[in-house]
Design a protein around this motif. Structure first.
Motif, PDB file in Angstrom:
ATOM      1  N   ALA A   1       6.888   3.581   9.139  1.00  0.00           N
ATOM      2  CA  ALA A   1       5.429   3.710   9.106  1.00  0.00           C
ATOM      3  C   ALA A   1       4.772   2.551   9.844  1.00  0.00           C
ATOM      4  O   ALA A   1       3.767   2.739  10.539  1.00  0.00           O
ATOM      5  CB  ALA A   1       4.932   3.782   7.659  1.00  0.00           C
ATOM      6  N   VAL A   2       5.310   1.350   9.729  1.00  0.00           N
ATOM      7  CA  VAL A   2       4.774   0.205  10.470  1.00  0.00           C
ATOM      8  C   VAL A   2       4.939   0.442  11.967  1.00  0.00           C
ATOM      9  O   VAL A   2       4.019   0.201  12.753  1.00  0.00           O
ATOM     10  CB  VAL A   2       5.448  -1.117  10.043  1.00  0.00           C
ATOM     11  CG1 VAL A   2       5.048  -2.265  10.968  1.00  0.00           C
ATOM     12  CG2 VAL A   2       5.097  -1.457   8.594  1.00  0.00           C
ATOM     13  N   LEU A   3       6.110   0.942  12.382  1.00  0.00           N
ATOM     14  CA  LEU A   3       6.328   1.234  13.803  1.00  0.00           C
ATOM     15  C   LEU A   3       5.330   2.269  14.306  1.00  0.00           C
ATOM     16  O   LEU A   3       4.774   2.129  15.395  1.00  0.00           O
ATOM     17  CB  LEU A   3       7.755   1.737  14.022  1.00  0.00           C
ATOM     18  CG  LEU A   3       8.854   0.683  13.950  1.00  0.00           C
ATOM     19  CD1 LEU A   3      10.226   1.354  14.011  1.00  0.00           C
ATOM     20  CD2 LEU A   3       8.717  -0.343  15.040  1.00  0.00           C
TER      21      LEU A   3
ATOM     22  N   HIS B   1       1.411  -4.408   8.860  1.00  0.00           N
ATOM     23  CA  HIS B   1       1.168  -4.587  10.288  1.00  0.00           C
ATOM     24  C   HIS B   1       0.116  -5.676  10.530  1.00  0.00           C
ATOM     25  O   HIS B   1       0.279  -6.553  11.388  1.00  0.00           O
ATOM     26  CB  HIS B   1       0.726  -3.277  10.921  1.00  0.00           C
ATOM     27  CG  HIS B   1       0.570  -3.360  12.392  1.00  0.00           C
ATOM     28  ND1 HIS B   1      -0.643  -3.602  12.986  1.00  0.00           N
ATOM     29  CD2 HIS B   1       1.474  -3.253  13.386  1.00  0.00           C
ATOM     30  CE1 HIS B   1      -0.480  -3.649  14.287  1.00  0.00           C
ATOM     31  NE2 HIS B   1       0.788  -3.438  14.568  1.00  0.00           N
ATOM     32  N   ALA B   2      -0.953  -5.626   9.778  1.00  0.00           N
ATOM     33  CA  ALA B   2      -2.005  -6.638   9.902  1.00  0.00           C
ATOM     34  C   ALA B   2      -1.447  -8.033   9.594  1.00  0.00           C
ATOM     35  O   ALA B   2      -1.742  -8.998  10.318  1.00  0.00           O
ATOM     36  CB  ALA B   2      -3.175  -6.313   8.988  1.00  0.00           C
ATOM     37  N   LEU B   3      -0.641  -8.131   8.555  1.00  0.00           N
ATOM     38  CA  LEU B   3      -0.065  -9.422   8.185  1.00  0.00           C
ATOM     39  C   LEU B   3       0.892  -9.930   9.270  1.00  0.00           C
ATOM     40  O   LEU B   3       0.912 -11.135   9.568  1.00  0.00           O
ATOM     41  CB  LEU B   3       0.672  -9.334   6.849  1.00  0.00           C
ATOM     42  CG  LEU B   3      -0.218  -9.274   5.620  1.00  0.00           C
ATOM     43  CD1 LEU B   3       0.575  -8.849   4.400  1.00  0.00           C
ATOM     44  CD2 LEU B   3      -0.886 -10.634   5.402  1.00  0.00           C
ATOM     45  N   MET B   4       1.666  -9.035   9.861  1.00  0.00           N
ATOM     46  CA  MET B   4       2.591  -9.456  10.920  1.00  0.00           C
ATOM     47  C   MET B   4       1.826 -10.106  12.057  1.00  0.00           C
ATOM     48  O   MET B   4       2.251 -11.140  12.581  1.00  0.00           O
ATOM     49  CB  MET B   4       3.387  -8.256  11.456  1.00  0.00           C
ATOM     50  CG  MET B   4       4.466  -7.777  10.523  1.00  0.00           C
ATOM     51  SD  MET B   4       5.492  -6.422  11.136  1.00  0.00           S
ATOM     52  CE  MET B   4       4.621  -5.719  12.491  1.00  0.00           C
ATOM     53  N   THR B   5       0.729  -9.532  12.443  1.00  0.00           N
ATOM     54  CA  THR B   5      -0.020 -10.095  13.564  1.00  0.00           C
ATOM     55  C   THR B   5      -0.815 -11.333  13.138  1.00  0.00           C
ATOM     56  O   THR B   5      -0.942 -12.271  13.920  1.00  0.00           O
ATOM     57  CB  THR B   5      -0.922  -9.023  14.200  1.00  0.00           C
ATOM     58  OG1 THR B   5      -1.773  -8.455  13.213  1.00  0.00           O
ATOM     59  CG2 THR B   5      -0.099  -7.926  14.839  1.00  0.00           C
ATOM     60  N   GLU B   6      -1.302 -11.355  11.910  1.00  0.00           N
ATOM     61  CA  GLU B   6      -2.034 -12.531  11.408  1.00  0.00           C
ATOM     62  C   GLU B   6      -1.132 -13.737  11.256  1.00  0.00           C
ATOM     63  O   GLU B   6      -1.550 -14.865  11.509  1.00  0.00           O
ATOM     64  CB  GLU B   6      -2.649 -12.232  10.032  1.00  0.00           C
ATOM     65  CG  GLU B   6      -3.843 -11.341  10.041  1.00  0.00           C
ATOM     66  CD  GLU B   6      -4.271 -10.950   8.617  1.00  0.00           C
ATOM     67  OE1 GLU B   6      -3.933 -11.679   7.660  1.00  0.00           O
ATOM     68  OE2 GLU B   6      -4.920  -9.913   8.476  1.00  0.00           O
TER      69      GLU B   6
ATOM     70  N   ALA C   1      -1.157   3.101   3.904  1.00  0.00           N
ATOM     71  CA  ALA C   1      -1.982   1.934   3.576  1.00  0.00           C
ATOM     72  C   ALA C   1      -1.130   0.663   3.555  1.00  0.00           C
ATOM     73  O   ALA C   1      -1.562  -0.389   4.041  1.00  0.00           O
ATOM     74  CB  ALA C   1      -2.687   2.137   2.241  1.00  0.00           C
ATOM     75  N   VAL C   2       0.059   0.769   2.981  1.00  0.00           N
ATOM     76  CA  VAL C   2       0.950  -0.404   2.944  1.00  0.00           C
ATOM     77  C   VAL C   2       1.380  -0.764   4.366  1.00  0.00           C
ATOM     78  O   VAL C   2       1.398  -1.938   4.737  1.00  0.00           O
ATOM     79  CB  VAL C   2       2.170  -0.148   2.035  1.00  0.00           C
ATOM     80  CG1 VAL C   2       3.152  -1.312   2.107  1.00  0.00           C
ATOM     81  CG2 VAL C   2       1.727   0.076   0.592  1.00  0.00           C
TER      82      VAL C   2
ATOM     83  N   VAL D   1       2.620  -8.045  -0.689  1.00  0.00           N
ATOM     84  CA  VAL D   1       1.867  -6.790  -0.696  1.00  0.00           C
ATOM     85  C   VAL D   1       2.328  -5.990  -1.906  1.00  0.00           C
ATOM     86  O   VAL D   1       3.503  -5.639  -2.010  1.00  0.00           O
ATOM     87  CB  VAL D   1       2.098  -5.980   0.596  1.00  0.00           C
ATOM     88  CG1 VAL D   1       1.369  -4.646   0.531  1.00  0.00           C
ATOM     89  CG2 VAL D   1       1.662  -6.790   1.818  1.00  0.00           C
ATOM     90  N   ASP D   2       1.411  -5.735  -2.826  1.00  0.00           N
ATOM     91  CA  ASP D   2       1.723  -4.921  -3.992  1.00  0.00           C
ATOM     92  C   ASP D   2       1.587  -3.454  -3.591  1.00  0.00           C
ATOM     93  O   ASP D   2       0.513  -2.995  -3.218  1.00  0.00           O
ATOM     94  CB  ASP D   2       0.780  -5.249  -5.148  1.00  0.00           C
ATOM     95  CG  ASP D   2       1.160  -4.550  -6.445  1.00  0.00           C
ATOM     96  OD1 ASP D   2       1.937  -3.562  -6.398  1.00  0.00           O
ATOM     97  OD2 ASP D   2       0.681  -4.977  -7.500  1.00  0.00           O
TER      98      ASP D   2
END
Length: 156
Positions: free
Chosen positions: A4-6, A149-154, A143-144, A134-135
């Protein structure tokens, strides 16, 4: 979750950093099954080769998935990463009743036994050392994946 992240990361070429998924569990697929120093060394060597090859090919983000139920397992990934690589740890967690339901819904498993119970508890405790947590208890996969994905880039 990694798939899903990919999918979330897709876009026109050049619009996002190159991302590769590495599933460490896949590096453990050998028969006859055993966990010993030789097999641990094999997995570490394979992970070093995959991450080194990815870096040489221009991969900017390697999404490494594994059940990190001990600090030593995270160390395997950190030690396998190329020297100039930044390693960030995003831990997915779930409330115990949610984890049990998901575990038992997996048709390849026979149920929660002491081995998996211990792994769950240690992984939950290890989350306090993660760069981000991430809970997933009350979230859909999309959503997860968006949050990861957002955290990976942040975190880069």
């Amino acid at each position: 979750m990694a798939r899903a992240v990919l999918t979330h990361h897709q876009g026109p070429p050049g619009s996002a950093p190159l991302l590769q998924w590495v599933d460490v569990d896949a590096l453990w697929l050998h028969q006859p099954w055993r966990v010993d120093p030789a097999m641990r060394a094999l997995v570490a060597a394979n992970l070093r080769a995959v991450l080194g090859g990815a870096a040489a090919a221009g991969v900017e983000i390697a999404l490494v998935t594994w059940t990190f139920h001990t600090p030593e397992l995270r160390r395997v990934v950190v030690d396998a990463a190329p020297p100039d690589c930044v390693v960030r740890w995003v831990q997915l967690v779930a409330a115990e009743e949610v984890w049990r339901a998901r575990f038992e819904a997996d048709g390849d498993r026979t149920g929660v036994d002491a081995f998996y119970e211990r792994r769950y508890r240690v992984a939950q405790a290890e989350a306090e050392h993660a760069d981000a947590v991430v809970d997933t208890s009350h979230s859909q996969v999309r959503a997860v994946a968006h949050r990861v994905h957002a955290l990976m880039t942040e975190l880069l």
